[in-house]
Design a protein around this motif. Structure first.
Motif, PDB file in Angstrom:
ATOM      1  N   TYR A 278       0.861  -1.184   0.000  1.00 41.32           N
ATOM      2  CA  TYR A 278       0.000   0.000   0.000  1.00 41.32           C
ATOM      3  C   TYR A 278       0.895   1.230   0.000  1.00 41.32           C
ATOM      4  O   TYR A 278       1.672   1.449   0.926  1.00 41.32           O
ATOM      5  N   ALA A 279       0.791   2.025  -1.079  1.00 42.69           N
ATOM      6  CA  ALA A 279       1.585   3.248  -1.204  1.00 42.69           C
ATOM      7  C   ALA A 279       0.666   4.434  -0.916  1.00 42.69           C
ATOM      8  O   ALA A 279      -0.238   4.727  -1.700  1.00 42.69           O
ATOM      9  N   PRO A 280       0.837   5.135   0.200  1.00 38.64           N
ATOM     10  CA  PRO A 280      -0.119   6.167   0.633  1.00 38.64           C
ATOM     11  C   PRO A 280      -0.429   7.231  -0.413  1.00 38.64           C
ATOM     12  O   PRO A 280      -1.569   7.674  -0.521  1.00 38.64           O
ATOM     13  N   ASP A 281       0.553   7.649  -1.195  1.00 38.10           N
ATOM     14  CA  ASP A 281       0.320   8.729  -2.156  1.00 38.10           C
ATOM     15  C   ASP A 281      -0.133   8.227  -3.524  1.00 38.10           C
ATOM     16  O   ASP A 281      -0.428   9.033  -4.411  1.00 38.10           O
ATOM     17  N   VAL A 282      -0.170   6.924  -3.699  1.00 36.54           N
ATOM     18  CA  VAL A 282      -0.497   6.346  -5.014  1.00 36.54           C
ATOM     19  C   VAL A 282      -1.714   5.437  -4.936  1.00 36.54           C
ATOM     20  O   VAL A 282      -2.617   5.520  -5.771  1.00 36.54           O
ATOM     21  N   SER A 283      -1.753   4.563  -3.952  1.00 36.49           N
ATOM     22  CA  SER A 283      -2.846   3.601  -3.822  1.00 36.49           C
ATOM     23  C   SER A 283      -4.121   4.301  -3.351  1.00 36.49           C
ATOM     24  O   SER A 283      -4.071   5.301  -2.639  1.00 36.49           O
ATOM     25  N   SER A 284      -5.254   3.743  -3.735  1.00 36.45           N
ATOM     26  CA  SER A 284      -6.549   4.324  -3.370  1.00 36.45           C
ATOM     27  C   SER A 284      -7.009   3.813  -2.007  1.00 36.45           C
ATOM     28  O   SER A 284      -6.435   2.868  -1.440  1.00 36.45           O
ATOM     29  N   GLU A 285      -8.069   4.433  -1.501  1.00 41.65           N
ATOM     30  CA  GLU A 285      -8.662   3.960  -0.253  1.00 41.65           C
ATOM     31  C   GLU A 285      -9.214   2.549  -0.440  1.00 41.65           C
ATOM     32  O   GLU A 285      -9.166   1.734   0.478  1.00 41.65           O
ATOM     33  N   ALA A 286      -9.733   2.257  -1.623  1.00 42.78           N
ATOM     34  CA  ALA A 286     -10.210   0.899  -1.909  1.00 42.78           C
ATOM     35  C   ALA A 286      -9.065  -0.104  -1.862  1.00 42.78           C
ATOM     36  O   ALA A 286      -9.235  -1.246  -1.398  1.00 42.78           O
ATOM     37  N   ASP A 287      -7.868   0.287  -2.322  1.00 39.43           N
ATOM     38  CA  ASP A 287      -6.693  -0.582  -2.231  1.00 39.43           C
ATOM     39  C   ASP A 287      -6.349  -0.874  -0.774  1.00 39.43           C
ATOM     40  O   ASP A 287      -6.003  -1.997  -0.410  1.00 39.43           O
TER      41      ASP A 287
END
Length: 791
Positions: A181-190
């Motif tokens: 999980y990449a905070p600035d790239v991945s979505s909340e759904a991720d």
């Protein structure tokens, strides 16, 4: 990607290798001689030989490293003896990964919790998994009141991995996209997806690892429980996700659809071969298993449920169990706490849900003059009994009388109690005969008001009311106080009305009038149910001359909610439900909503010209990427491919692979199909189904993929071997797009392959059934549906 196999990745332009295991269900025998069955439990002493600069991992902590005699630079890594466990949970790996450790105190015992991944995956992408894992482990210890028995827990991100994850005791293996999980790239759904998968695998440390099913016919004791318990874990970790209700609805909607086919199967399915065992890893095991466990949880109560699980786990720890053992342990506690009548045992109730396939349709027929309602049940099928199929297995099924012990909960307009999910009537096998109905006490007395059965969608059954009660419910939904009906029951009413209209048991006039209340609906779950129902209709209607009528209707339907959720504007403060916003935006752009398409293309242009961070909001990237490919040029497709090749974030790579399949350009789609199977493909084998699925969902891509499948079947068979289930699953994807006689004939030819029938006959039957249903709907109800849209 099974047995003991090699995975690889690129590091500084050099290919690096690692070894990894995937033994479930019957591939430990490919690595070492063994009785490869779940009830043959043993302790294992594992030693791995490897180059000294590499790591060695296994189920237990490393005991010692010994230099190899006469082999300079090589080492023996010896691990502590394992607990008693089956062969399919044994795991080991040799790699050059980095580990990020965190100690957690579990029942006054320090457990070392380490997450391992290749160096290219920066520490920031592993931070979330490293933090959420120990928290979930602590929660499960409290929930089950049994400590985690091992001194360590490793999570390993594998570049090439066929499953989402695997619960090996003490060494859980994951596909990278399931752990990063990449905070600035991945979505909340991720983020929710990663949490769900980790929660699922950690729940297995008790359900499956500590207590293992005796044989694979009870696989649902592992997977159904892990799926359900994960929803409890997610709800505990972050209540703002509303994970318990939304995951429960997701499972319920999936089962009400999947389990309504003639080709479905019981949860408890006898198996005798390895191929048959592989076929059990399906939605019936995972999702229906979770649904009936939730049903049981809600009718025996939380206290009896928790104590009963502790009773079961303590009694069978380090051993094996059957579903009868679970029912016995839970019944004992439920009787002690008076949450189950003394004259009933859970096995009597639950066997009706695990030993027979399908689920019931409860019919409610009210006698308004007498102020009462009588209910009856019959098996619900998408292909009703009055339309028999030529296939003999289906004819046989229609003659069989199905009967379930149904927990009947209900509320009414005056009572208005949506908080109590306990059965309002005694359990009973509500048969068709009037005498049996009365004997089981399933007669409900009430005033002339609306009534709703199955409070909070507790149990997997559909409800068909008499016309007058449907009218009362429609009036209530269209009123200003419609929210007094619980959100799960609003979703239920939509799903039932639309499904009954699909089968012809209710009219589309009634179903669409009920859906008209959506103009004032703001919650996610009713919209999710509605749009799920419109998806198969969309696939059929888009192939016809009536598509513009459907498109206009759908745009009018979603316009209010699209505006209320602020369309494609970035929601930095998350004022709105992220998943809801993505769902509505994806439909708006799919239907060519002017503002949605323009906003998506503006974001895409910003991305093209961006020199630094990606300007597209993470939660909208799936919509933006697909819309850009659908409306862009060939150079846009090439740019997306380059972005994929250069991305280091697994969740972002998945979005890009799916988006590339959205293009309407035939030459690009043909190239994309060939890229999957090229010798030096940059698409990993684990992502082949993801890519093919995205192409098949495309109206033009569907035809290209189908032609490729027909012309290159032997190549595909060799590519997917031994996971032939994945090859057969493509037939189901194809069938969802089919609605003509010619397509049905093509599918019949495709599914008749002996190679497929030998391994996956149920998938072939499901695909044929889906195509037949689509064809029947197009012939018999398309014009009725379009006529209702016009009025």
């Amino acid at each position: 990607m099974s047995g003991y196999y090699v995975s690889s990745y690129v590091k500084k332009k050099a290919v690096k290798y690692l070894s990894i295991t995937q033994f479930e269900p019957t591939d430990a025998r490919a690595a070492f001689p063994c009785f490869d069955e779940p009830d043959f439990k043993a302790t294992f002493n594992i030693t791995l030989g490897h180059c000294s600069y590499l790591n060695a991992l296994s189920n237990m902590p490393l005991k010692e490293r010994i230099p190899m005699l006469k082999h300079e630079g090589w080492t023996w890594s010896m691990f502590e003896t394992t607990e008693l466990m089956p062969t399919y949970l044994v795991a080991f790996s040799v790699n050059d990964f980095q580990g990020y450790a965190k100690h957690t105190s579990c029942n006054q015992k320090r457990v070392k919790f380490t997450t391992w991944a290749r160096e290219a995956s920066i520490r920031e992408q592993l931070k979330y998994a490293t933090e959420i894992g120990p928290r979930l482990l602590n929660y499960y210890e409290q929930l089950f009141d049994i400590k985690y028995p091992l001194p360590k827990m490793d999570q390993l991100a594998v570049p090439d991995f066929s499953a989402g994850a695997m619960e090996n005791w003490g060494l859980i293996t994951y596909r990278e996209a399931a752990l990063f999980y990449a905070p600035d790239v991945s979505s909340e759904a991720d983020k929710q997806r990663v949490t769900n998968i980790i929660a699922h695998e950690l729940a297995h440390q008790w359900f499956g690892n500590l207590v293992t099913m005796s044989w694979w016919d009870d696989l649902w004791l592992n997977e159904g429980f892990a799926t359900y318990i994960a929803t409890l874990g997610m709800e505990k970790m972050c209540c703002k996700w509303n994970a318990y209700e939304e995951e429960s609805l997701d499972n319920m909607l999936a089962i009400l659809s999947t389990d309504a086919y003639c080709s479905t199967r019981p949860i408890h399915q006898p198996v005798t071969t390895a191929n048959q065992i592989g076929g059990l890893f399906d939605p019936i095991t995972y999702r229906k298993g979770a649904v009936i466990i939730r049903m049981m949880h809600m009718f025996i109560g939380d206290m009896a449920f928790r104590l009963g699980l502790n009773n079961y786990l303590e009694r069978h720890a380090y051993g094996n169990a059957k579903q009868e053992d679970l029912w016995q342990a839970l019944t004992q506690i439920a009787h002690d706490h008076s949450s189950l009548p003394k004259d009933l045992c859970l096995q009597t109730i639950m066997d009706s849900w695990t030993l027979q396939k399908g689920y019931p349709l409860i019919k409610v027929r009210r006698h308004y003059a007498n102020k009462c309602a009588v209910i009856s049940q019959s098996r619900f099928q998408l292909q009703p009994e009055q339309q028999p199929s030529a296939r003999q297995d289906q004819l046989f099924e229609q003659k069989r009388q199905y009967c379930w012990f149904v927990p009947i909960s209900y509320t009414s307009e005056l009572a208005h109690n949506f908080n109590s999910t306990a059965p309002s009537r005694k359990f009973g096998c509500v048969a068709r005969q009037k005498a049996s109905r009365c004997r089981c006490g399933c007669v409900i007395c009430l005033e002339n008001e609306w009534i709703i059965l199955n409070v909070q969608l507790t149990a997997p059954y559909r409800v068909d009311y008499d016309s007058c009660n449907w009218r009362l419910l429609i009036d209530a939904l269209k009123g200003l106080d419609f929210q007094q009906i619980h959100v799960l029951n609003r979703a239920q009413l939509i799903d039932d009305a639309m499904t009954l209209a699909w089968t012809g048991q209710r009219s589309y006039a009634l179903a669409l009038e009920l859906l008209s209340y959506l103009s004032q609906e703001r919650e996610y779950m009713p919209w999710r149910a509605a749009l799920d129902q419109f998806l198969p209709i969309y696939r059929i209607v888009r192939q016809t001359d009536q598509y513009e009528i459907f498109q206009k209707f759908m745009l009018c339907l979603i316009e209010p909610i699209y505006k209320q959720l602020e369309g494609m504007r970035e929601d930095s403060k998350q004022r709105h439900h992220v998943v809801h916003k993505t769902l509505i935006a994806s439909w708006a752009c799919r239907l060519q909503h002017a503002d949605c398409v323009k906003s998506a293309m503006d974001y895409w242009q910003q991305l093209i010209s961006a020199r630094a961070a990606n300007p597209v909001p993470p939660d909208l990237r799936a919509v933006v990427y697909c819309t850009a490919m659908r409306n862009g040029k060939a150079k846009d497709w090439q740019l997306m491919w380059e972005l994929y090749c250069n991305s280091t974030v697994a969740s972002e790579q998945r979005l890009m692979l799916q988006a590339l399949g959205c293009t309407p350009k035939e030459c690009l789609l043909q190239r994309y199909v060939q890229l999957i199977f090229s010798r030096k493909s940059l698409i990993r084998k684990q992502d082949a189904l993801l890519v093919l699925g995205s192409i098949i969902r495309n109206e033009i891509g569907y035809r290209i993929a189908k032609q490729y499948y027909m012309q290159h079947f032997q190549l595909l068979y060799k590519y997917f071997w031994p996971n032939i289930r994945e090859l057969a699953s493509l037939l189901v994807h194809f069938s969802q797009q089919m609605s003509t006689e010619q397509e049905l004939q093509q599918l019949t030819v495709l599914s008749s392959s002996r190679l497929l029938q030998r391994h996956t006959s149920r998938s072939c039957q499901r695909a044929l059934e889906q195509a037949e249903l689509n064809l029947a709907w197009r012939k018999e109800r398309l014009l009725q549906f379009i006529g209702c849209l016009n009025t």
